[in-house]
Design a protein around this motif. Structure first.
Motif, PDB file in Angstrom:
ATOM      1  N   LEU A 213       0.855  -1.181   0.000  1.00 33.22           N
ATOM      2  CA  LEU A 213       0.000   0.000   0.000  1.00 33.22           C
ATOM      3  C   LEU A 213       0.893   1.233   0.000  1.00 33.22           C
ATOM      4  CD1 LEU A 213      -2.539  -1.095   2.772  1.00 33.22           C
ATOM      5  CD2 LEU A 213      -2.595  -1.613   0.325  1.00 33.22           C
ATOM      6  N   GLN A 214       0.576   2.203  -0.823  1.00 35.99           N
ATOM      7  CA  GLN A 214       1.428   3.391  -0.849  1.00 35.99           C
ATOM      8  C   GLN A 214       0.669   4.603  -1.356  1.00 35.99           C
ATOM      9  OE1 GLN A 214       4.800   3.017  -3.428  1.00 35.99           O
ATOM     10  NE2 GLN A 214       3.583   2.635  -5.272  1.00 35.99           N
ATOM     11  N   CYS A 215       1.165   5.753  -0.909  1.00 35.05           N
ATOM     12  CA  CYS A 215       0.751   7.057  -1.426  1.00 35.05           C
ATOM     13  C   CYS A 215       1.930   7.603  -2.230  1.00 35.05           C
ATOM     14  CB  CYS A 215       0.386   8.013  -0.293  1.00 35.05           C
ATOM     15  SG  CYS A 215      -1.010   7.475   0.706  1.00 35.05           S
ATOM     16  N   GLY A 216       1.649   8.093  -3.432  1.00 40.63           N
ATOM     17  CA  GLY A 216       2.715   8.494  -4.328  1.00 40.63           C
ATOM     18  C   GLY A 216       3.542   9.666  -3.815  1.00 40.63           C
ATOM     19  N   ALA A 217       4.722   9.795  -4.389  1.00 42.28           N
ATOM     20  CA  ALA A 217       5.616  10.895  -4.030  1.00 42.28           C
ATOM     21  C   ALA A 217       5.031  12.223  -4.522  1.00 42.28           C
ATOM     22  CB  ALA A 217       6.994  10.669  -4.628  1.00 42.28           C
ATOM     23  N   THR A 218       5.320  13.289  -3.802  1.00 43.14           N
ATOM     24  CA  THR A 218       4.839  14.627  -4.151  1.00 43.14           C
ATOM     25  C   THR A 218       5.983  15.623  -4.042  1.00 43.14           C
ATOM     26  OG1 THR A 218       4.142  15.006  -1.871  1.00 43.14           O
ATOM     27  CG2 THR A 218       2.482  14.158  -3.386  1.00 43.14           C
ATOM     28  N   THR A 219       5.797  16.738  -4.703  1.00 46.31           N
ATOM     29  CA  THR A 219       6.785  17.826  -4.663  1.00 46.31           C
ATOM     30  C   THR A 219       6.069  19.116  -4.326  1.00 46.31           C
ATOM     31  OG1 THR A 219       8.117  16.705  -6.351  1.00 46.31           O
ATOM     32  CG2 THR A 219       8.566  19.037  -5.956  1.00 46.31           C
ATOM     33  N   LEU A 220       6.648  19.894  -3.423  1.00 46.92           N
ATOM     34  CA  LEU A 220       6.051  21.178  -3.069  1.00 46.92           C
ATOM     35  C   LEU A 220       7.151  22.173  -2.764  1.00 46.92           C
ATOM     36  CD1 LEU A 220       4.751  21.068   0.596  1.00 46.92           C
ATOM     37  CD2 LEU A 220       6.063  19.217  -0.387  1.00 46.92           C
ATOM     38  N   ALA A 221       6.783  23.444  -2.868  1.00 46.71           N
ATOM     39  CA  ALA A 221       7.734  24.524  -2.608  1.00 46.71           C
ATOM     40  C   ALA A 221       7.662  24.909  -1.143  1.00 46.71           C
ATOM     41  CB  ALA A 221       7.421  25.723  -3.484  1.00 46.71           C
TER      42      ALA A 221
END
Length: 526
Positions: A384-392
């Motif tokens: 089970l996983q939540c995808g990687a994200t990118t934020l400033a």
């Protein structure tokens, strides 16, 4: 003259016979033969100086005394003297078919010592209590002329993976006139993680077994999660009741009868726990799903990420999800609690909150949040996983004093008094919040030390019952109560019963016993 003397001696003997009969202490049982699952009444009668005793210990073999004794006192006038009498009545249930022993009982009072001889009781096997088939049990009860009152255990599955959920329900079948009933003994489930389900709202239904109409009602339902592989036994559960037995037939039979004690012990059930297939370790076993919130950052604080796991599985013992790789920053995980939907099947929800403190300003990448599980429905491991994200993210610069800012000596009096006001507020919070909390904590620790004063599980159980009665609670009522305090009581009692049965010293499991006592006291605080 000789005849007159003999007549006088006979009269004296006859007149003093009742006093001689009651002068001795006495140990008796209700009957010498009983079936496995029936209750046995043990009576200890004391007189004269021995009647001043407040406690009597009755050693038993192949029997278990279920409750504290009921005590009654009476005074009699026999041949010109006052006789004081105290009677202790104990209720016991057989442990297994075969011979059982009550006594010997040793009494010491006022410098006198008396020993009451032991009594041997024969426990017969009960064919009705060896089956969980309602039809078989009903035929046996009818054949032996017993009350139509019995318990049957029904299990959802006979085979399960280690950690997989299995629901077991105990049903009470009632075809008698029951005045009062209660759960006498609950099974010891040391090989399972237990989750109690609420059956208080369940209603009795009428079913037909052959040509007999009888009521069926669930009295206990649990979700079991095997802790190890092997053939695991779910022990029997005992029901005690007071039943009205009719003594006549006819139009007025419903108004005539005698109240008797009845009981029944269900047959045990087994669950074959199969180990997980070879492979990497998993965080939980069950059909689960993982959801994550959008990462957020407010007012220059840490990045906040919420993770929620839901499904049919034991999430109380689950390991939290972890990042596939460490983010560029410090990570703090906060437990947000577990909620349980206590229906069939049992669905648990557990939440965590992750706080990520960025080290640098700019663009930050949060790796995927992962949780390896084993799905019994699919029969395989899943990720089970939540995808990687990118934020400033932006760093928060330390504020500097602007040119011309007045120094502390130049600041107004109101500004200089702010630290003192803050100190006063902290002191008030300490007095109002911290001190009462500290007192409650110390009182709780004193009660725990009082309960665990003795190193014998039976003594600890008695002291727990004393504390519960001081708080206005009935221990026998907590056995079937579908609440947090009921769960805490059953958990503690199961552990103490297992320690007593296996003859394990309390000091070997002291930390676990202490934790369960604290949980019970917190849930029963008033």
């Amino acid at each position: 003259m000789v005849a007159r003397s003999l007549l006088t001696a006979c009269l004296v003997l006859v007149l003093n016979f009742p006093a001689a009969l009651w002068a001795a202490n006495h140990l008796s049982v209700e009957r010498r033969t009983l079936r496995h699952g029936e209750m046995l009444m043990i009576t200890v009668s004391l007189e004269d100086e021995f009647a001043e005793l407040d406690d009597v210990r009755v050693p038993v073999y192949n029997l278990t005394i279920t409750d504290p004794p009921s005590v009654g006192s009476e005074f009699s006038w026999i041949n010109g003297r006052v006789v004081r009498r105290k009677v202790f009545r104990f209720r016991a249930r057989p442990n297994a078919p075969g011979p059982a022993t009550v006594g010997p009982v040793t009494l010491v009072a006022g410098g006198q010592r008396d020993t009451l001889n032991p009594i041997v009781v024969q426990v017969l096997p009960d064919r009705a209590a060896s089956s969980n088939d309602p039809a078989v049990i009903l035929r046996e009860l009818l054949a032996t002329g017993r009350e139509l009152l019995f318990v049957v255990a029904e299990q959802e599955a006979r085979t399960a993976r280690v950690g997989e959920q299995v629901i077991v329900t105990w049903y009470l079948y009632n075809g008698a006139t029951v005045q009062q009933w209660q759960i006498g003994a609950i099974p010891k489930l040391k090989d399972f993680w237990i989750e109690e389900l609420d059956v208080r709202a369940a209603r009795a239904e009428t079913v037909m077994i052959g040509d007999v109409s009888i009521q069926k009602m669930p009295v206990r339902r649990v979700a079991l999660y095997p802790l190890r592989a092997g053939r695991l036994e779910v022990g029997p559960m005992e029901i005690e009741a007071r039943v009205m037995r009719r003594t006549s037939r006819g139009p007025f039979a419903m108004f005539e009868g005698s109240l008797i004690e009845a009981g029944f012990t269900s047959a045990p059930v087994t669950i074959d726990a199969v180990p997980l297939p070879a492979g990497p370790a998993v965080a939980a076993v069950g059909d689960l799903s993982l959801r994550c919130s959008e990462p957020q950052r407010r007012n220059g604080g840490p990045v906040v990420l919420d993770a929620t796991v839901t499904g049919r599985g034991n999430l109380r013992a689950a390991q939290p999800p972890a990042f596939a790789s460490m983010p560029v920053g410090e990570v703090q995980r906060i437990e947000r609690g577990v909620t349980v939907q206590k229906t069939e099947p049992v669905v648990m929800t557990r939440r965590w909150q992750y706080l990520i403190f960025p080290r640098d300003r700019g663009t930050m990448r949060l790796p995927a949040l992962q949780m390896p599980v084993f799905s019994p429905a699919a029969g395989e491991r899943q990720l089970l996983q939540c995808g990687a994200t990118t934020l400033a993210v932006t760093g928060a610069a330390r504020p500097r004093a602007a040119p011309g800012t007045p120094t502390a000596a130049q600041q107004p009096l109101a500004s200089r008094s702010v630290p003192f006001v803050a100190a006063g507020a902290i002191g008030a919070v300490f007095v109002i919040v911290v001190m009462p909390w500290w007192r409650r904590r110390r009182a709780l620790e004193r009660q725990i030390r009082r309960v665990m004063k003795d190193q014998k599980p039976a003594e600890v159980r008695e002291r727990v019952h004393e504390v519960l009665e001081e708080r206005g609670l009935v221990p026998s009522a907590l056995v079937g109560e579908g609440s947090d305090r009921g769960d805490a009581y059953r958990s503690l009692r199961s552990l103490l019963d297992a320690l007593e049965r296996d003859r394990i010293e309390l000091e070997n499991r002291q930390r676990e016993v202490r934790r369960r006592i604290r949980e019970l006291l917190l849930n029963t605080s008033i």
